[in-house]
Design a protein around this motif. Structure first.
Motif, PDB file in Angstrom:
ATOM      1  N   GLU A 261       8.488  -0.057  -1.059  1.00  0.00           N
ATOM      2  CA  GLU A 261       8.522   1.380  -1.349  1.00  0.00           C
ATOM      3  C   GLU A 261       7.519   1.699  -2.446  1.00  0.00           C
ATOM      4  O   GLU A 261       7.103   0.821  -3.204  1.00  0.00           O
ATOM      5  CB  GLU A 261       9.928   1.804  -1.776  1.00  0.00           C
ATOM      6  CG  GLU A 261      10.455   1.045  -2.983  1.00  0.00           C
ATOM      7  CD  GLU A 261      11.935   1.352  -3.261  1.00  0.00           C
ATOM      8  OE1 GLU A 261      12.760   1.088  -2.372  1.00  0.00           O
ATOM      9  OE2 GLU A 261      12.223   1.836  -4.361  1.00  0.00           O
ATOM     10  N   CYS A 262       7.146   2.952  -2.523  1.00  0.00           N
ATOM     11  CA  CYS A 262       6.152   3.398  -3.506  1.00  0.00           C
ATOM     12  C   CYS A 262       6.670   4.650  -4.202  1.00  0.00           C
ATOM     13  O   CYS A 262       7.191   5.554  -3.551  1.00  0.00           O
ATOM     14  CB  CYS A 262       4.830   3.686  -2.798  1.00  0.00           C
ATOM     15  SG  CYS A 262       3.553   4.320  -3.896  1.00  0.00           S
ATOM     16  N   HIS A 263       6.541   4.678  -5.518  1.00  0.00           N
ATOM     17  CA  HIS A 263       7.038   5.809  -6.318  1.00  0.00           C
ATOM     18  C   HIS A 263       5.896   6.601  -6.958  1.00  0.00           C
ATOM     19  O   HIS A 263       6.089   7.225  -7.997  1.00  0.00           O
ATOM     20  CB  HIS A 263       7.980   5.287  -7.418  1.00  0.00           C
ATOM     21  CG  HIS A 263       9.242   4.642  -6.911  1.00  0.00           C
ATOM     22  ND1 HIS A 263      10.468   5.273  -6.929  1.00  0.00           N
ATOM     23  CD2 HIS A 263       9.455   3.420  -6.354  1.00  0.00           C
ATOM     24  CE1 HIS A 263      11.396   4.458  -6.426  1.00  0.00           C
ATOM     25  NE2 HIS A 263      10.811   3.328  -6.076  1.00  0.00           N
ATOM     26  N   CYS A 264       4.708   6.540  -6.375  1.00  0.00           N
ATOM     27  CA  CYS A 264       3.546   7.212  -6.986  1.00  0.00           C
ATOM     28  C   CYS A 264       3.668   8.738  -6.863  1.00  0.00           C
ATOM     29  O   CYS A 264       4.517   9.235  -6.118  1.00  0.00           O
ATOM     30  CB  CYS A 264       2.258   6.714  -6.326  1.00  0.00           C
ATOM     31  SG  CYS A 264       1.903   7.512  -4.751  1.00  0.00           S
ATOM     32  N   PRO A 265       2.824   9.488  -7.568  1.00  0.00           N
ATOM     33  CA  PRO A 265       2.897  10.949  -7.489  1.00  0.00           C
ATOM     34  C   PRO A 265       2.761  11.486  -6.057  1.00  0.00           C
ATOM     35  O   PRO A 265       3.422  12.456  -5.694  1.00  0.00           O
ATOM     36  CB  PRO A 265       1.730  11.410  -8.373  1.00  0.00           C
ATOM     37  CG  PRO A 265       1.535  10.290  -9.352  1.00  0.00           C
ATOM     38  CD  PRO A 265       1.859   9.031  -8.599  1.00  0.00           C
ATOM     39  N   LEU A 266       1.925  10.846  -5.239  1.00  0.00           N
ATOM     40  CA  LEU A 266       1.778  11.300  -3.845  1.00  0.00           C
ATOM     41  C   LEU A 266       3.102  11.142  -3.097  1.00  0.00           C
ATOM     42  O   LEU A 266       3.487  11.992  -2.292  1.00  0.00           O
ATOM     43  CB  LEU A 266       0.691  10.467  -3.135  1.00  0.00           C
ATOM     44  CG  LEU A 266      -0.746  10.648  -3.626  1.00  0.00           C
ATOM     45  CD1 LEU A 266      -1.640   9.536  -3.078  1.00  0.00           C
ATOM     46  CD2 LEU A 266      -1.277  12.023  -3.220  1.00  0.00           C
ATOM     47  N   CYS A 267       3.798  10.019  -3.361  1.00  0.00           N
ATOM     48  CA  CYS A 267       5.077   9.775  -2.690  1.00  0.00           C
ATOM     49  C   CYS A 267       6.169  10.699  -3.228  1.00  0.00           C
ATOM     50  O   CYS A 267       7.051  11.134  -2.479  1.00  0.00           O
ATOM     51  CB  CYS A 267       5.475   8.305  -2.823  1.00  0.00           C
ATOM     52  SG  CYS A 267       4.441   7.220  -1.804  1.00  0.00           S
ATOM     53  N   GLN A 268       6.110  11.008  -4.530  1.00  0.00           N
ATOM     54  CA  GLN A 268       7.079  11.964  -5.090  1.00  0.00           C
ATOM     55  C   GLN A 268       6.945  13.313  -4.380  1.00  0.00           C
ATOM     56  O   GLN A 268       7.940  13.947  -4.020  1.00  0.00           O
ATOM     57  CB  GLN A 268       6.851  12.164  -6.602  1.00  0.00           C
ATOM     58  CG  GLN A 268       7.002  10.913  -7.452  1.00  0.00           C
ATOM     59  CD  GLN A 268       8.403  10.336  -7.441  1.00  0.00           C
ATOM     60  OE1 GLN A 268       9.377  11.024  -7.129  1.00  0.00           O
ATOM     61  NE2 GLN A 268       8.519   9.062  -7.744  1.00  0.00           N
TER      62      GLN A 268
ATOM     63  N   HIS B   2       0.853  -1.187   0.000  1.00  0.00           N
ATOM     64  CA  HIS B   2       0.000   0.000   0.000  1.00  0.00           C
ATOM     65  C   HIS B   2       0.881   1.225   0.000  1.00  0.00           C
ATOM     66  O   HIS B   2       1.967   1.229   0.551  1.00  0.00           O
ATOM     67  CB  HIS B   2      -0.891   0.032   1.235  1.00  0.00           C
ATOM     68  CG  HIS B   2      -0.805  -1.227   2.018  1.00  0.00           C
ATOM     69  ND1 HIS B   2      -1.512  -2.350   1.664  1.00  0.00           N
ATOM     70  CD2 HIS B   2      -0.022  -1.569   3.060  1.00  0.00           C
ATOM     71  CE1 HIS B   2      -1.193  -3.326   2.488  1.00  0.00           C
ATOM     72  NE2 HIS B   2      -0.291  -2.893   3.330  1.00  0.00           N
ATOM     73  N   CYS B   3       0.394   2.271  -0.617  1.00  0.00           N
ATOM     74  CA  CYS B   3       1.090   3.554  -0.588  1.00  0.00           C
ATOM     75  C   CYS B   3       0.972   4.121   0.823  1.00  0.00           C
ATOM     76  O   CYS B   3      -0.127   4.313   1.333  1.00  0.00           O
ATOM     77  CB  CYS B   3       0.445   4.501  -1.595  1.00  0.00           C
ATOM     78  SG  CYS B   3       1.100   6.166  -1.429  1.00  0.00           S
ATOM     79  N   LEU B   4       2.118   4.372   1.442  1.00  0.00           N
ATOM     80  CA  LEU B   4       2.088   4.875   2.816  1.00  0.00           C
ATOM     81  C   LEU B   4       1.748   6.354   2.878  1.00  0.00           C
ATOM     82  O   LEU B   4       1.471   6.889   3.938  1.00  0.00           O
ATOM     83  CB  LEU B   4       3.443   4.645   3.497  1.00  0.00           C
ATOM     84  CG  LEU B   4       3.875   3.192   3.672  1.00  0.00           C
ATOM     85  CD1 LEU B   4       5.139   3.125   4.515  1.00  0.00           C
ATOM     86  CD2 LEU B   4       2.784   2.360   4.332  1.00  0.00           C
TER      87      LEU B   4
HETATM   88 ZN   LIG Z   1       2.765   6.235  -3.016  1.00  0.00          ZN
END
Ligand SMILES: [Zn+2]
Length: 683
Positions: free
Chosen positions: A162-169, A122-124
């Motif tokens: 780890e997550c590289h989505c726009p929210l995480c960026q 899941h995106c944290l």
């Molecule tokens: Zn994310």
């Protein structure tokens, strides 16, 4: 000596139990659940972890909650005198959530959105996921805050990834701005003028990716630190409602074996209790020596992560797991060794994955207390019951802990950057192997060892070893200098002090800010492949050097041994510097453990340290825990063959026999000996 409170406030005994997933059996609950309770009591189980992967059973549709089955489970546990380690369910989410809110799904480094499935994915950063977690955690805490079964919180499960989505960026950019202030400063710290990589705003920064920036080591290090901090932040988010509603219930999160993705020493500061999942590949032969050493250092790391207090072995397998490449059956005696080894290093729990083996899905054949035979007559069930009985016999060790005069440094920042740094051997810098070699030498000499990182307090120790500390955190060198000046012994090795906390090389020569403490200039480093060895002679004995040979100039230090081959023949391979009341050694080359054992024996003798036991035979390990009720020596034969040892006077807590002198351990036998000094043989 220290005596610590029990893991659960009202359970001053060693805990025995494991993951329990009764909801998988809900359609057979009238027959299975009562059997579970009977079998648990027979096996000496006093705690069970529930709810770890229960989200889809607790909230099958958004906002539709079914706690009735968990009420029934909690009541059943309380009625049977079993404490619940109640989990928050964030380790795996229901399918409806992924379908309705795709932002909860992770994106990989290639910027591919992941599908629903598996776990820990899941995106944290996702506000939706955080809100869903807050809601369910709040409901759990509110519902069970006064329940007599509630003993502890188990937060999520094996955090990782780890997550590289726009929210995480976006979160990463904010993290960078908070750390570096201005883009100008970040460019300077990252040495971004190289390859014309200077950014003009934080908005241009992307996380490392094979399709983008993958060569900027400082960016990679920043990303590792950010990802690790995200787990700290997410954990804090998870426990916020629990701390508000159940302030007296301790929280833990189960950690993993040498997991690189989270700085566990930093994360551990947030945990009320440290815990981890232990799955060594016991093979029933000579290789079990290495498995035992590997497990020993991991126990000591987790104890260090938890501030040297008693910790928890949250999971282990009562028999073979199903996910090693080859899953050999555990030999008789291994389960007792694995269980008592955890206790020996300061765990106050022996817990398994899992109580009852599921009928299907991916862990269908993973070891469990109760197998598909549903029997209390299986070998595994009987061995687990014996462990339960033994934990009862040695229960007085609860709350005691190992004490050590020797500390060994293992540091996540250093691991991260050594995994990326380009020099020498780029296939494997062997950082973890090196730390394990130094650890093995101390264990084979019979000492307790505390594992700390560079942020740790050095003052409780007489000897601190910092192998391969390539990256020195701000303030660490000053701390080492103060430690040595006041009389401590510090041991450093090759590849120390090349870069600062931001991965910028020290101008003015290695080992950077430790140059004065060590009294050397480490000018160059030779990297040897497997076909080459150098040698030196120490105390009249020849030792081989492999992999790495640093070319060192002794400045204020005194050479103790010199290279015997290659163009740097005659240059120091080992030096000793005296500073204030203390000493600082530099081991310039990688050696085998035989040298480290001989060297550390001398270093210990110089400090007048004595081991817990002398002349340990090959494959025998020992530790000692100390507390208000006494000092407890654990002696473990990690091999299938007999080993003969010489014991101090004491009481064998497993048999109630007084013992002293020569004793032959059976294969895999573990002795728990309360030292004579801490009790009277005649009482
Ligand atoms: Zn994310």
């Amino acid at each position: 000596m220290a005596q610590y409170p029990p893991i659960m406030p009202d359970m001053p005994v060693l805990l025995h139990g494991g993951d329990y997933n009764p909801e998988q059996w809900i359609k057979m609950k009238d027959t299975i659940w009562p059997q579970d309770m009977e079998l648990a009591k027979k096996a000496g189980v006093n705690t069970l972890s529930v709810g770890i992967f229960s989200w889809s059973m607790l909230e099958p549709e958004e906002g539709v909650y079914h706690f009735e089955w968990l009420d029934e489970v909690m009541d059943m546990l309380a009625k049977n005198g079993i404490k619940a380690i109640l989990a928050t369910p964030s380790g795996a989410r229901p399918a409806w959530m992924a379908e309705k809110y795709p932002e909860v799904l992770r994106m990989d480094a290639m910027r591919h959105k992941q599908l629903f499935g598996a776990r820990h994915n899941h995106c944290l950063t996702s506000p939706v996921y955080r809100e869903k977690v807050r809601q369910i955690n709040t409901l759990l805490a509110t519902r069970y805050k006064d329940h007599p079964a509630l003993g502890m919180w188990h937060i999520s499960n094996e955090y990782g990834g780890e997550c590289h989505c726009p929210l995480c960026q976006d979160a990463f950019r904010k993290w960078l701005k908070a750390r570096y202030g201005t883009i100008e400063n970040m460019n300077d710290q990252f040495w971004n003028t190289f390859w014309s990589h200077r950014y003009s705003s934080f908005e241009q920064v992307e996380s490392p990716s094979p399709i983008g920036e993958n060569w900027n080591l400082a960016l990679s290090l920043a990303w590792r630190r950010f990802t690790s901090d995200q787990f700290c932040d997410f954990y804090s988010h998870e426990i916020a409602p629990l701390k508000e509603i159940t302030p007296d219930i301790p929280c833990t999160a189960n950690l993993m074996d040498f997991f690189p993705g989270i700085d566990y020493f930093k994360f551990g500061k947030l945990l009320d209790r440290a815990s981890w999942d232990n799955y060594p590949p016991w093979t029933g032969d000579e290789r079990d020596k290495e498995s035992a050493l590997h497990t020993a250092i991991m126990h000591d790391i987790i104890r260090g992560v938890g501030g040297q207090k008693p910790f928890m072995m949250m999971e282990s397998s009562p028999s073979a797991v199903n996910w090693h490449p080859i899953n050999r059956l555990r030999q008789p005696g291994i389960l007792m060794l694995q269980s008592l080894q955890a206790i020996a290093h300061g765990s106050d729990t022996v817990q398994y994955f899992q109580f009852r083996k599921g009928l299907g899905s991916s862990e269908q054949y993973h070891g469990a207390i109760v197998g598909h035979d549903n029997s209390d007559q299986s070998r595994i069930f009987r061995e687990v019951s014996e462990v339960g009985h033994t934990l009862g016999k040695i229960s007085e060790v609860t709350g005691s802990a190992p004490e050590s005069k020797v500390a060994l440094i293992y540091d996540w920042d250093n691991l991260w950057i050594l995994n990326e740094a380009q020099f020498g051997n780029n296939e494997n810098k062997k950082y973890i192997e090196t730390v394990k070699d130094h650890y093995a030498a101390w264990k084979q000499l019979g000492y307790n060892v505390d594992m700390i990182d560079q942020t740790g307090d050095l003052t409780p120790y007489q000897i601190v070893c910092g192998p391969m500390l390539y990256l020195l955190k701000d303030g660490f060198a000053e701390k080492v200098q103060a430690f040595v000046e006041k009389g401590g012994t510090y041991v450093a090795t090759y590849i120390t002090g090349w870069v600062n906390e931001e991965n910028l090389a020290h101008l003015g020569g290695y080992p950077g800010p430790l140059r004065n403490v060590l009294g050397i200039w480490d000018e160059e480093t030779d990297t040897l492949d497997d076909t080459r060895k150098n040698h030196f002679t120490y105390n009249g004995k020849s030792y081989a050097c492999k992999d790495v040979c640093a070319l060192v100039h002794a400045e204020s230090a005194k050479p103790l041994a010199s290279y015997e081959e290659y163009f740097y023949q005659g240059m120091p391979a080992l030096t000793k510097n005296t500073l204030g009341k203390g000493q600082a050694y530099y081991i310039a080359a990688r050696t085998d453990r035989d040298f480290l054992r001989a060297f550390y024996a001398d270093v210990a003798a110089e400090k007048s340290l004595t081991p817990l036991m002398k002349n340990l035979p090959d494959g025998v390990l020992c530790t000692e825990r100390s507390g208000d009720k006494g000092d407890y020596l654990f002696v473990m034969n990690t091999q299938p063959e007999e080993r003969t040892i010489t014991l101090p006077a004491g009481l064998n807590l497993r048999t109630d026999e007084a013992m002293e002198g020569e004793y032959t351990l059976n294969g895999y036998e573990v002795l728990v000996l309360k030292r004579l000094s801490s009790y009277s043989l005649h009482s």
